[in-house]
Write an enzyme that holds these catalytic residues in place. Structure first.
Site, PDB file in Angstrom:
ATOM      1  N   ARG A 170       0.726  -0.913   0.016  1.00  0.00           N
ATOM      2  CA  ARG A 170      -0.050  -0.019   0.134  1.00  0.00           C
ATOM      3  C   ARG A 170       0.996   1.239  -0.048  1.00  0.00           C
ATOM      4  O   ARG A 170       0.444   2.266   0.546  1.00  0.00           O
ATOM      5  CB  ARG A 170      -0.951   0.061   1.259  1.00  0.00           C
ATOM      6  CG  ARG A 170      -1.772  -1.163   1.342  1.00  0.00           C
ATOM      7  CD  ARG A 170      -3.014  -1.073   0.076  1.00  0.00           C
ATOM      8  NE  ARG A 170      -3.691  -2.364   0.116  1.00  0.00           N
ATOM      9  CZ  ARG A 170      -3.428  -3.560  -0.542  1.00  0.00           C
ATOM     10  NH1 ARG A 170      -2.512  -3.765  -1.185  1.00  0.00           N
ATOM     11  NH2 ARG A 170      -4.443  -4.789  -0.264  1.00  0.00           N
ATOM     12  N   SER A 212     -11.246  -0.634   2.762  1.00  0.00           N
ATOM     13  CA  SER A 212     -10.410  -1.255   4.151  1.00  0.00           C
ATOM     14  C   SER A 212     -10.110   0.326   4.685  1.00  0.00           C
ATOM     15  O   SER A 212      -9.145   0.865   4.046  1.00  0.00           O
ATOM     16  CB  SER A 212      -9.243  -2.025   3.709  1.00  0.00           C
ATOM     17  OG  SER A 212     -10.044  -3.430   3.283  1.00  0.00           O
ATOM     18  N   GLU A 220      -5.218   3.385   6.248  1.00  0.00           N
ATOM     19  CA  GLU A 220      -5.101   3.275   4.884  1.00  0.00           C
ATOM     20  C   GLU A 220      -5.610   4.365   4.086  1.00  0.00           C
ATOM     21  O   GLU A 220      -5.171   4.954   3.040  1.00  0.00           O
ATOM     22  CB  GLU A 220      -5.676   1.845   4.233  1.00  0.00           C
ATOM     23  CG  GLU A 220      -5.121   1.608   2.935  1.00  0.00           C
ATOM     24  CD  GLU A 220      -5.696   0.163   2.332  1.00  0.00           C
ATOM     25  OE1 GLU A 220      -6.422   0.034   1.533  1.00  0.00           O
ATOM     26  OE2 GLU A 220      -5.541  -0.786   3.263  1.00  0.00           O
TER      27      GLU A 220
END
Length: 305
Positions: free
Chosen positions: A181, A231, A301
């Protein structure tokens, strides 16, 4: 930077007769998957690389800060909105071409789902995991998007970007520092313009079956019936954020219009009237509770603007 500078910049851009769509006081709730966010002073849709160069020059001239957004699927925007300009890539940035038997080039504004469908039509495998990720190619590279054990870094060859000062830069995959990520693009002032992917020739029926399987899993496990940003937290080493949140008894917890999904604890959903403040308070409550009960520090995130 004040409202007068924004007005002058809009006037200057209008005089240039570029292929732009410029909106003033545009609600960012229209441009994020969370359906949350106050007004952006200016919202500019740019349709070509040449026009983007000019837009950056004008915004820099009037000292107006700017932010580039894709599908807004990983963004949480302040209730106070965004001071300055928001740029969205359209037109030429949606083009997809087959560069060779196994290489696809596409603009950063291309929807991932459309890219996956193009690969399917060309009987090319490797993008199936991305089918159903509700983002654009530029954003997917920016955060090295992934699912089901696969990531963008597994298939990317190169990318072209432009700096905030107007310089064009080309990088190979190795130069992008792609990790979980994360990528180099998080740390530089650049806009991704186009990307090349190298895939594997495959059986079209098998590729279609995998894509359909991933979509079915998403529908079964994710709260797609509510606005959300995917998420909320990165996966902790050796664990899963959703599992930790669920084990801490936080599913269904609400603050204002924001709620920890009862379908997947890794998601926060907007039940209809959630504000940015509601979501931020809920994120902080989750982090504090999980840390207190498990000792694990969750890392967000979602990008909060």
């Amino acid at each position: 930077m004040g409202s007068r500078e924004c007005e002058r910049a809009v006037e200057a851009l209008a005089e240039l007769n570029l292929n732009l769509n410029i909106l003033k006081k545009e609600p960012m709730s229209k441009h994020t998957s969370f359906k949350i966010g106050g007004d952006a002073d200016i919202f500019i849709t740019v349709n070509s690389k040449d026009d983007l160069v000019v837009v950056i020059e004008v915004l820099n001239e009037f000292k107006i800060p700017f932010l580039v957004v894709g599908n807004g699927s990983n963004l949480l925007v302040s209730d106070d909105g965004i001071r300055g300009a928001v740029i969205k890539l359209g037109g030429d940035f949606n083009k997809i071409t087959l560069e060779s038997d196994d290489t696809i080039k596409c603009g950063a504004g291309t929807a991932l789902s459309r890219l996956c469908t193009f690969a399917l039509q060309e009987s090319l495998s490797g993008l199936e995991f991305a089918y159903g990720i509700p983002g654009k190619v530029g954003g997917a590279v920016f955060m090295n998007a992934g699912a089901y054990g696969e990531e963008i870094k597994d298939i990317i060859v190169s990318a072209e970007s432009i700096t905030y000062s107007g310089e064009i830069i080309k990088r190979t995959a190795d130069e992008m520092a792609l990790s979980y990520r994360n990528s180099l693009y998080r740390d530089v002032d650049e806009i991704i313009l186009s990307v090349k992917f190298r895939l594997e020739p495959g059986d079209k029926l098998h590729i279609k079956e995998r894509m359909d399987g991933y979509i079915a899993r998403r529908k079964e496990k994710q709260p797609l019936n509510y606005p959300n940003a995917g998420s909320i937290f990165k996966r902790p080493v050796g664990n899963f954020a959703g599992t930790l949140i669920q084990n801490c008894g936080l599913q269904g917890t609400k603050i204002g219009g924001a709620m920890v999904s009862t379908k997947h604890a890794g998601f926060i959903v907007n039940q209809g009237e959630a504000t940015c403040n509601d979501v931020v308070r809920l994120i902080n409550h989750i982090k504090e509770t999980v840390m207190k009960k498990t000792g694990v520090a969750l890392e967000c995130e979602v990008i909060i603007i």
